[in-house]
Design a protein around this motif. Sequence first.
Motif, PDB file in Angstrom:
ATOM      1  N   LEU A  12       0.822  -1.206   0.000  1.00  0.00           N
ATOM      2  CA  LEU A  12       0.000   0.000   0.000  1.00  0.00           C
ATOM      3  C   LEU A  12       0.860   1.262   0.000  1.00  0.00           C
ATOM      4  N   LEU A  16       0.525   4.196  -2.669  1.00  0.00           N
ATOM      5  CA  LEU A  16       0.427   5.614  -2.322  1.00  0.00           C
ATOM      6  C   LEU A  16       1.458   6.433  -3.082  1.00  0.00           C
ATOM      7  N   SER A  19       0.229   6.889  -6.532  1.00  0.00           N
ATOM      8  CA  SER A  19      -0.843   7.893  -6.605  1.00  0.00           C
ATOM      9  C   SER A  19      -0.288   9.303  -6.607  1.00  0.00           C
ATOM     10  N   GLU A  33       1.528   2.633 -11.363  1.00  0.00           N
ATOM     11  CA  GLU A  33       1.599   1.451 -10.500  1.00  0.00           C
ATOM     12  C   GLU A  33       2.359   0.318 -11.173  1.00  0.00           C
ATOM     13  N   GLU A 134     -10.536   7.966 -14.531  1.00  0.00           N
ATOM     14  CA  GLU A 134      -9.668   9.023 -14.021  1.00  0.00           C
ATOM     15  C   GLU A 134      -9.870  10.340 -14.778  1.00  0.00           C
ATOM     16  N   ARG A 251     -19.517   3.774  -5.301  1.00  0.00           N
ATOM     17  CA  ARG A 251     -19.059   3.101  -4.082  1.00  0.00           C
ATOM     18  C   ARG A 251     -18.166   1.913  -4.410  1.00  0.00           C
ATOM     19  N   ARG A 253     -16.318   1.578  -7.105  1.00  0.00           N
ATOM     20  CA  ARG A 253     -15.025   2.084  -7.611  1.00  0.00           C
ATOM     21  C   ARG A 253     -14.105   2.461  -6.459  1.00  0.00           C
ATOM     22  N   ILE A 254     -14.682   3.026  -5.394  1.00  0.00           N
ATOM     23  CA  ILE A 254     -13.859   3.388  -4.225  1.00  0.00           C
ATOM     24  C   ILE A 254     -13.188   2.143  -3.660  1.00  0.00           C
ATOM     25  N   ILE A 255     -13.959   1.069  -3.522  1.00  0.00           N
ATOM     26  CA  ILE A 255     -13.397  -0.185  -3.010  1.00  0.00           C
ATOM     27  C   ILE A 255     -12.309  -0.693  -3.949  1.00  0.00           C
ATOM     28  N   PHE A 257     -10.478   0.854  -6.454  1.00  0.00           N
ATOM     29  CA  PHE A 257      -9.278   1.652  -6.688  1.00  0.00           C
ATOM     30  C   PHE A 257      -8.482   1.912  -5.416  1.00  0.00           C
ATOM     31  N   THR A 258      -9.113   1.761  -4.251  1.00  0.00           N
ATOM     32  CA  THR A 258      -8.389   1.995  -3.001  1.00  0.00           C
ATOM     33  C   THR A 258      -7.581   0.785  -2.579  1.00  0.00           C
ATOM     34  N   ILE A 259      -8.173  -0.394  -2.607  1.00  0.00           N
ATOM     35  CA  ILE A 259      -7.549  -1.542  -1.948  1.00  0.00           C
ATOM     36  C   ILE A 259      -7.278  -2.723  -2.873  1.00  0.00           C
TER      37      ILE A 259
END
Length: 392
Positions: A12, A16, A19, A33, A134, A251, A253-255, A257-259
């Motif tokens: 992670l 970061l 990002s 990435e 994006e 919601r 997409r948040i899951i 692209f975040t984790i």
Amino acid sequence: MGNVWLVSALWLGLALIASIVSIRVAISVALIEIMVGAVAGNTIGLTLTEWVNFLAGFGAILLTFLAGTEIDPQVVRRHFRSSMSIGAVGFLAPYLGVLLYARYLLGWPWPQAQIAGISLSTTSVAVVYAVMVETGFNKTEIGKIILAACFVNDLGTVLALGIVFAHYDLWLALFGALTAVALALLPRFAPWFFKAVGHRVSEPETKFVALVLLGLGGMATLAGSEAVLPAYLVGMALAPSFLADPELPHRMRIIAFTILTPFYFLKAGSLVDFTAVAAAAGLIVVLLVVKLATKFVGILPLTRAFRFEPREGMYTTLLMSTGLTFGTISALFGLTNGILDRAQYTILVTAVIGSAVVPTLIAQRWFQPAFQPIRAEIPPGAKAALDRPASS
């Protein structure tokens, strides 16, 4: 490194860094990435544990599903011929070009040459969708056309891999039957279920979608296929429900692209062995050039024929020239089934990853078209009312 928490922090932390770099250089985070994963994999080493592979695989499945939900039926109907033509030629041109090059110029036997052609025939749904979200182009007409063409392109790749190398047995028949039943029932059942459970903190809608994706993915694996393959079809089946409720895909997409997707793209980059790449750099470049050249020869004239703006035509061609998810899946299929050796696998995977980076970088930097949201459809009655002169 055996400490699961420190391994998680490393992955992670790299995500970061990617990002932040992406924000500073204005390049898609997916590409950064991949690059960060390649550097880290060849310097500090990245541990590919079972849970890392699961998160990366689930990220690819969820990203492919979300790309399918962006397929707007109205836009597809309006641009059916262009989407179908660009997608079909986008598969056939590089498949035949790379296949013939590998067979007759490199001297690879037919099975290896077929894997090479299939691996480099793809368009990367993961990269294209990540770029679209994006930049906001997933809400434009050109973005919808590209995503639909991506589906057609990768459907050709999936069918080619399945027809040439599939195990024709009861598991495959059962997988096909269950997928067909799910695709028939989901458009009717899902809207009712989503309305019944509503938006809750416990996210029953997201859990339902994950259940379907993992269930069909498990059946695909039992059939000797790949878990990511049914995800696009499920996404298309649920597209009307997701287009009607923009909060739900937001919601999810948040899951993703975040984790989840950082593990997928970082892992893809970490598979590149700089030593092996240096030893076969010339061949990797040639295969990449063959893929890009055949994509351009096939797709760019079609964009002219369908009257795309020049900038839109070049942007479409470049994004259709990308490859990652199904390309690496096809190469890995060849390796795990003894069709490719390690050197051939490294050559193909590196060429695939190069096709994810090079055309996307050029498209974003120099050929991104003007942002034009989808035109709202005006009902005939409303149009007539607008056309009537105002009463005094």
